[in-house]
Design an enzyme around this catalytic site. Structure first.
Site, PDB file in Angstrom:
ATOM      1  N   HIS A 306       0.917  -1.181  -0.052  1.00 36.60           N
ATOM      2  CA  HIS A 306      -0.100   0.072   0.095  1.00 36.60           C
ATOM      3  C   HIS A 306       0.816   1.404   0.165  1.00 36.60           C
ATOM      4  O   HIS A 306       1.866   1.205   0.531  1.00 36.60           O
ATOM      5  CB  HIS A 306      -0.965  -0.060   1.268  1.00 36.60           C
ATOM      6  N   ASP A 364      -8.145  -5.623   0.101  1.00 33.93           N
ATOM      7  CA  ASP A 364      -8.368  -6.413  -1.098  1.00 33.93           C
ATOM      8  C   ASP A 364      -8.210  -7.903  -0.694  1.00 33.93           C
ATOM      9  O   ASP A 364      -8.490  -8.702  -1.693  1.00 33.93           O
ATOM     10  CB  ASP A 364      -7.743  -5.671  -2.377  1.00 33.93           C
TER      11      ASP A 364
END
Ligand code: CMC
Length: 429
Positions: A306, A364
């Site tokens: 991320h 996710d």
């Protein structure tokens, strides 16, 4: 200049710039006068060191793995609240009182139907269109159907447009799904809560009663809370940039949906599940870990890493718990994909490459397994993300429009092309 400042040396010139503190988190150096004072721009592709705005909505501490909506930790909101409460919080800045909540729920619920002509608009899409393509088109088309809420200078119209989008997004998302599977559209049912209504519009059929499973509805509602906002990510920045020109909010949200679709952003949930399916069995994991580490191979572990979180994504932790709850409610004892995911996570978390680069599972990684178990096809995953993120986009867009110092977003560039040269007639080239 009063307050803290920072001095930059450009050639022989010393330029003093104000340092603005945040309520928490890093301060920023205000470089807005830099060009006027030095004739130079700053250069930060991907905005890794650039704050594009002031905001009071969402705070992330990526090193600690903290996510706050209006100051409240995501864990507490996901545990105790519901999605519409989170919507209220993001839009208005405070948790609602019982009366405010009832009024808000009522207002959202009364906007759930879409213009009947939208159903004919849908017929223009190919049956096999990706539902995200349908969402980009149909949400953009809302501006053609609701002219009475596109004047952004009118606070009432802005509020009506916001309600409409939060309310109609589940209806459009369910229509996008029904269209691709050739089933009739289901009208919303206003005696159901927001998420139960969405489940019914997706999985119900007009010829029989649909019984909502409250555990699945609660789980999906929690997934919506987790996705509701994430400060200045790519799609939110897209919405703000589109909105900065004065474009109407339906068009801006359509732009956000387009940006969200990409596999590096919201499309990662679809890509993560496809990756788990491709890996198939735990014995093949080492091969994929090696591919992810190979500089010459474009493959990346989807659902890992991320831009902001350099620690476990706090949303991923809640999502992992939700995955187990959903699978247990549905009586799925052995899901091969879950086996692959759990093992892959364990291996990657210990692997030097991932540890060194601080690559942890993001939201996710587990969301795809959960949504698949609920019955959603992979092509719908990013649509669900868009549905939930709509409130965040609207809150951020409203904050920008209400800021009296707001101006059109217009980045500059480092030009590295040809210097000026003279046109050569085609016969002489
Ligand atoms: N697998 C393997 N290596 C990776 C991964 C990954 N998933 N993510 C980053 N890296 C490596 C990357 O190759 C780079 O290595 P090096 O420094 O040797 O060149 C280093 O880690 C830093 O990566 P980056 O691409 O410079 O970092 P970024 O901040 O630009 O990218 C990211 C962040 C999310 C786009 C990236 O981690 C990624 O592509 N992850 C997979 C896609 C994904 O899961 N996206 C969902 C994000 S969460 C949901 C959302 O907010 O939309």
């Amino acid at each position: 200049m009063t307050g803290k400042t920072s001095t930059v040396s450009v050639d022989d010139k010393q330029v003093e710039m104000a340092v603005k503190p945040g309520s928490i988190g890093p301060s920023v150096i205000d470089i807005s006068k830099l060009y006027a004072q030095t004739g130079m721009f700053t250069y930060d592709p991907g905005f890794t060191s650039t704050a594009s705005c002031e905001s009071k909505i969402t705070y992330i501490d990526g090193d600690q793995g903290v996510l706050l909506y209006r100051g409240y930790p995501i864990e507490q909101l996901a545990e105790h609240g519901d999605f519409l409460e989170t919507c209220y919080l993001l839009l208005y800045g405070e948790l609602p009182t019982p009366t405010q909540k009832a009024d808000f729920d009522y207002r959202v619920t009364r906007h759930t139907m879409v213009h009947e002509q939208m159903t004919r608009f849908f017929q223009g899409f190919r049956r096999d269109a990706h539902p995200m393509a349908v969402m980009v088109g149909s949400v953009g088309a809302l501006s053609a159907f609701y002219h009475d809420s596109t004047d952004i200078s009118d606070p009432h119209q802005r509020m009506v447009a916001s309600m409409r989008m939060i309310a109609k997004m589940p209806t459009l998302a369910a229509m996008a799904y029904k269209y691709t599977i050739g089933q009739p559209f289901m009208y919303p049912k206003n005696d159901l809560d927001y998420t139960s209504n969405f489940l019914r519009m997706c999985f119900g059929v007009p010829c029989e009663e649909y019984k909502v499973n409250p555990i699945l509805s609660r789980a999906l509602d929690r997934i919506f809370i987790l996705h509701a906002d994430h400060e200045q990510n790519a799609s939110t920045s897209t919405v703000r940039l589109a909105g900065s020109s004065g474009a109407n909010p339906f068009a801006c949200i359509a732009a956000g949906i387009a940006c969200l679709w990409g596999p590096a952003h919201g499309g990662a949930n679809e890509a993560a599940l496809q990756m788990l399916q491709e890996i198939g069995t735990p014995d093949r994991i080492p091969m994929y870990i090696a591919k992810a580490k190979d500089k010459n191979d474009p493959f990346r572990l989807m659902g890992f890493g991320h831009r902001v979180y350099k620690n476990y994504d706090p949303r991923a932790k809640i999502m992992q718990k939700t995955t187990h709850e959903v699978l247990s409610e549905l009586g799925i004892k052995d899901d091969p994909l879950l086996d692959v995911a759990v093992e892959l996570e364990q291996i990657a978390l210990k692997d030097e490459y991932f540890v060194e680069k601080k690559l942890y599972p993001n939201i996710d990684f587990y969301s795809g397994i959960t949504l698949k178990a609920m019955g959603f096809p992979t092509s719908m995953f990013t649509v669900l993300f868009a549905l939930a993120r709509t409130v965040g986009w609207i809150a951020q867009w409203s904050e920008m429009i209400e800021d009296p110092s707001q101006k059109i977003g217009r980045p500059r560039q480092l030009y590295v092309g040809e210097p000026q040269r003279d046109y050569v007639p085609i016969a002489q080239r």
